[in-house]
Design a protein around this motif. Structure first.
Motif, mmCIF file in Angstrom:
data_model
loop_
_atom_site.group_PDB
_atom_site.id
_atom_site.type_symbol
_atom_site.label_atom_id
_atom_site.label_comp_id
_atom_site.label_asym_id
_atom_site.label_seq_id
_atom_site.Cartn_x
_atom_site.Cartn_y
_atom_site.Cartn_z
ATOM 1 N N GLY A 1 0.846 -1.325 0.114
ATOM 2 C CA GLY A 1 -0.100 0.051 -0.109
ATOM 3 C C GLY A 1 0.902 1.328 0.014
ATOM 4 O O GLY A 1 1.979 1.400 0.432
ATOM 5 N N ASP A 2 0.287 2.469 -0.443
ATOM 6 C CA ASP A 2 0.889 3.577 -0.520
ATOM 7 C C ASP A 2 1.376 4.119 0.792
ATOM 8 O O ASP A 2 0.419 4.274 1.663
ATOM 9 C CB ASP A 2 0.095 4.671 -1.445
ATOM 10 C CG ASP A 2 0.753 5.894 -1.663
ATOM 11 O OD1 ASP A 2 0.556 6.693 -0.690
ATOM 12 O OD2 ASP A 2 0.910 6.158 -2.746
ATOM 13 N N HIS B 1 -0.205 6.600 5.899
ATOM 14 C CA HIS B 1 -0.016 7.549 7.057
ATOM 15 C C HIS B 1 -1.001 8.425 7.401
ATOM 16 O O HIS B 1 -1.671 8.464 8.489
ATOM 17 C CB HIS B 1 1.211 8.576 6.824
ATOM 18 C CG HIS B 1 2.378 8.224 7.014
ATOM 19 N ND1 HIS B 1 3.121 7.815 8.099
ATOM 20 C CD2 HIS B 1 3.678 8.169 6.183
ATOM 21 C CE1 HIS B 1 4.361 7.397 7.871
ATOM 22 N NE2 HIS B 1 4.721 7.560 6.752
ATOM 23 N N ARG B 2 -1.668 8.908 6.428
ATOM 24 C CA ARG B 2 -2.834 9.705 6.461
ATOM 25 C C ARG B 2 -3.976 8.878 7.120
ATOM 26 O O ARG B 2 -4.862 9.448 7.843
ATOM 27 C CB ARG B 2 -3.292 10.590 5.175
ATOM 28 C CG ARG B 2 -2.109 11.597 4.861
ATOM 29 C CD ARG B 2 -2.047 11.798 3.454
ATOM 30 N NE ARG B 2 -1.193 13.066 3.112
ATOM 31 C CZ ARG B 2 -0.103 13.130 3.055
ATOM 32 N NH1 ARG B 2 0.675 11.749 3.228
ATOM 33 N NH2 ARG B 2 0.792 14.051 2.666
ATOM 34 N N SER B 3 -4.310 7.863 6.566
ATOM 35 C CA SER B 3 -5.326 6.833 7.145
ATOM 36 C C SER B 3 -5.527 6.542 8.350
ATOM 37 O O SER B 3 -6.375 6.715 9.164
ATOM 38 C CB SER B 3 -5.601 5.838 6.291
ATOM 39 O OG SER B 3 -4.452 4.860 6.667
ATOM 40 N N ILE B 4 -4.123 6.625 9.221
ATOM 41 C CA ILE B 4 -4.200 6.306 10.494
ATOM 42 C C ILE B 4 -4.504 7.885 11.274
ATOM 43 O O ILE B 4 -5.031 7.937 12.220
ATOM 44 C CB ILE B 4 -2.662 5.925 10.967
ATOM 45 C CG1 ILE B 4 -2.478 4.394 10.603
ATOM 46 C CG2 ILE B 4 -2.748 5.895 12.320
ATOM 47 C CD1 ILE B 4 -3.263 3.510 11.252
ATOM 48 N N PRO C 1 -4.391 2.139 -2.033
ATOM 49 C CA PRO C 1 -3.931 1.812 -3.415
ATOM 50 C C PRO C 1 -2.393 1.499 -3.284
ATOM 51 O O PRO C 1 -1.657 1.716 -2.428
ATOM 52 C CB PRO C 1 -4.166 2.729 -4.428
ATOM 53 C CG PRO C 1 -4.167 4.048 -3.699
ATOM 54 C CD PRO C 1 -4.728 3.674 -2.206
ATOM 55 N N GLY C 2 -1.860 0.637 -4.349
ATOM 56 C CA GLY C 2 -0.476 0.317 -4.184
ATOM 57 C C GLY C 2 0.368 1.385 -4.562
ATOM 58 O O GLY C 2 -0.266 2.676 -5.060
ATOM 59 N N ASP C 3 1.425 1.617 -3.746
ATOM 60 C CA ASP C 3 2.309 2.756 -3.764
ATOM 61 C C ASP C 3 3.023 2.682 -5.155
ATOM 62 O O ASP C 3 3.777 2.067 -5.405
ATOM 63 C CB ASP C 3 3.259 2.700 -2.608
ATOM 64 C CG ASP C 3 3.938 3.855 -2.451
ATOM 65 O OD1 ASP C 3 4.429 4.690 -3.357
ATOM 66 O OD2 ASP C 3 4.166 4.180 -1.236
#
Length: 434
Positions: free
Chosen positions: A20-21, A26-29, A236-238
């Motif tokens: 994952g990206d 980071h932002r999702s946490i 999504p994939g990074d």
């Protein structure tokens, strides 16, 4: 120190799914922690940097659990964080440090953030200045504009900040502080940087908008917020991780690789434009304009071996590929003709000074490269030779030169190869699987 030996390869074939990206993970946490209710995150990147973000929010009273491969954040609302008992350890993560500074500036408790030696040498003045202008009480403990940073409660007010650099981390720090301000907060940057913060905050319920101006500059605006609400996020994939396999597929004769579910956000996908400009054979399959659960476009990327040629890379394209420049430099060294990378002075303030580390290591492999104040000039077409690569604990240098080692004659040794764990713990395993 761990080392990894890389040897030449031919005809890479296969299908891979990358982690994952990192930016979105980071932002999702962070956003889940300050939202009301539960946020469920799938395809979360369990790299060292993102785990630092989790640890910091756990230290502030947020329960974060795992269920059948998904990360569950039990948010406590915009003002639901609690004072940490000790220093918040951000590890090697600049994203954690800079974005969390915006959030912590709006809290009712004091906090201190500190990281490892590398992190604590990176410039933080670029966020201290605008946050201080908003009324934040934020200070560099050692007075050198670097972490450790001490943040004490202050009343925030909305400002318009004219950022001298196109930086998603600076923009995000200011916008996140804007959630706690007494009026509208806006940031104008000279070019549009990655917009993951704007997209995800909107999905969490924030009143946020953005505008691209005729001169190429961009402005993001956010209103004070009463509450955010938990969401379902599929990361999504990074594309920064995909970049190494895109490069390997293009550079190694006989190769054909399919890379699944890659994030293709235009503010991040500058490497795809560069590949096109260099004559790459890339096909996009299963393109989705928007994944409503993260607000991000995705596609499967089919890459075939191509005879690349040099190009000029600069201007507004740089913010969309700044993390990929090390591997782009490797591609340029193998391409026909000259590649010029300019307007990329930001490379100097990454995990290493990447102008210096790219130059040092490409020269060790026999490439013709000249560093400049804001980039590099690479004369392609020279056969690379195996060398001992000094990663200097920079994950992107380690991975970029692992790809160079697949093309070079003889053995290439990557020093401090464990640093890839920061963003792509499975990198070498994936590389060996194709």
């Amino acid at each position: 120190m761990s080392v990894k030996s890389i040897y030449p390869r031919t005809g890479l074939k296969g299908e891979i799914t990358i982690p994952g990206d990192k930016s979105i993970s980071h932002r999702s946490i962070m956003f889940g922690a300050i939202a009301r209710g539960t946020t469920k995150i799938t395809n979360f990147l369990k790299g060292a940097d993102c785990l630092s973000t989790i640890a910091c929010f756990r230290s502030m009273g947020i329960r974060i659990t795992e269920d059948t491969g998904s990360i569950i954040v039990h948010g406590q609302g915009l003002r639901g964080l609690s004072a940490p008992r000790g220093t918040l350890d951000v590890g090697n993560s600049g994203t954690t440090t800079r974005l969390m500074s915006g959030i912590l500036s709006g809290q009712s408790f004091s906090s201190v953030m500190s990281g490892d030696e590398s992190l604590n040498s990176r410039p933080m003045g670029r966020i201290i200045k605008p946050l201080t202008a908003m009324g934040a009480q934020i200070a560099s403990v050692h007075g050198n504009n670097c972490a450790p940073l001490k943040i004490t409660p202050g009343k925030l007010h909305g400002i318009h900040y004219q950022s001298p650099v196109a930086s998603a981390q600076v923009k995000s720090a200011v916008l996140l502080a804007g959630l706690y301000a007494d009026g509208e907060t806006s940031v104008t940057e000279p070019a549009l940087s990655r917009n993951h913060t704007e997209l995800m905050l909107r999905s969490f319920g924030a009143d946020i908008s953005s505008k691209l101006h005729e001169d190429g500059s961009a402005t993001a605006r956010i209103q004070p917020c009463r509450e955010l609400y938990g969401q379902m996020i599929q990361v999504p994939g990074d594309i920064s991780s995909a970049a190494y396999f895109i490069a390997s597929g293009l550079l190694i004769p006989g190769s054909e690789l399919l890379i699944r579910n890659v994030g293709t956000n235009p503010t991040r996908a500058g490497i795809l434009k560069v590949c096109e400009a260099m004559g790459a054979d890339i096909t996009y399959l299963n393109s989705k304009n928007t994944d409503s659960r993260a607000g991000e476009p995705t596609a499967d990327i089919l890459v075939r071996y191509s005879r690349l040629h040099g190009t000029v890379i600069g201007g507004s394209l740089i913010p969309a590929l700044i993390d990929e420049i090390p591997v782009i430099a490797v591609m340029a060294a193998c391409a026909n003709g000259t590649t010029v990378i300019k307007d990329a002075a930001e490379l100097k303030v990454k995990e290493t000074n990447r102008i210096d580390t790219v130059t040092e290591n490409l020269r060790a492999m026999g490439a013709d490269i000249t560093p400049t104040d804001d980039g590099m000039i690479i004369e392609g077409g020279t056969d690379l030779r195996g060398a001992r690569i000094k990663s200097r604990l920079d994950h992107r240098i380690a991975m970029a030169f692992a790809i160079a080692g697949l093309i070079a004659g003889g053995e290439t040794v990557i020093e401090d190869s464990q640093c890839v764990d920061v963003s792509y713990p499975e990198f070498f395993a994936t590389l060996n699987s194709i």
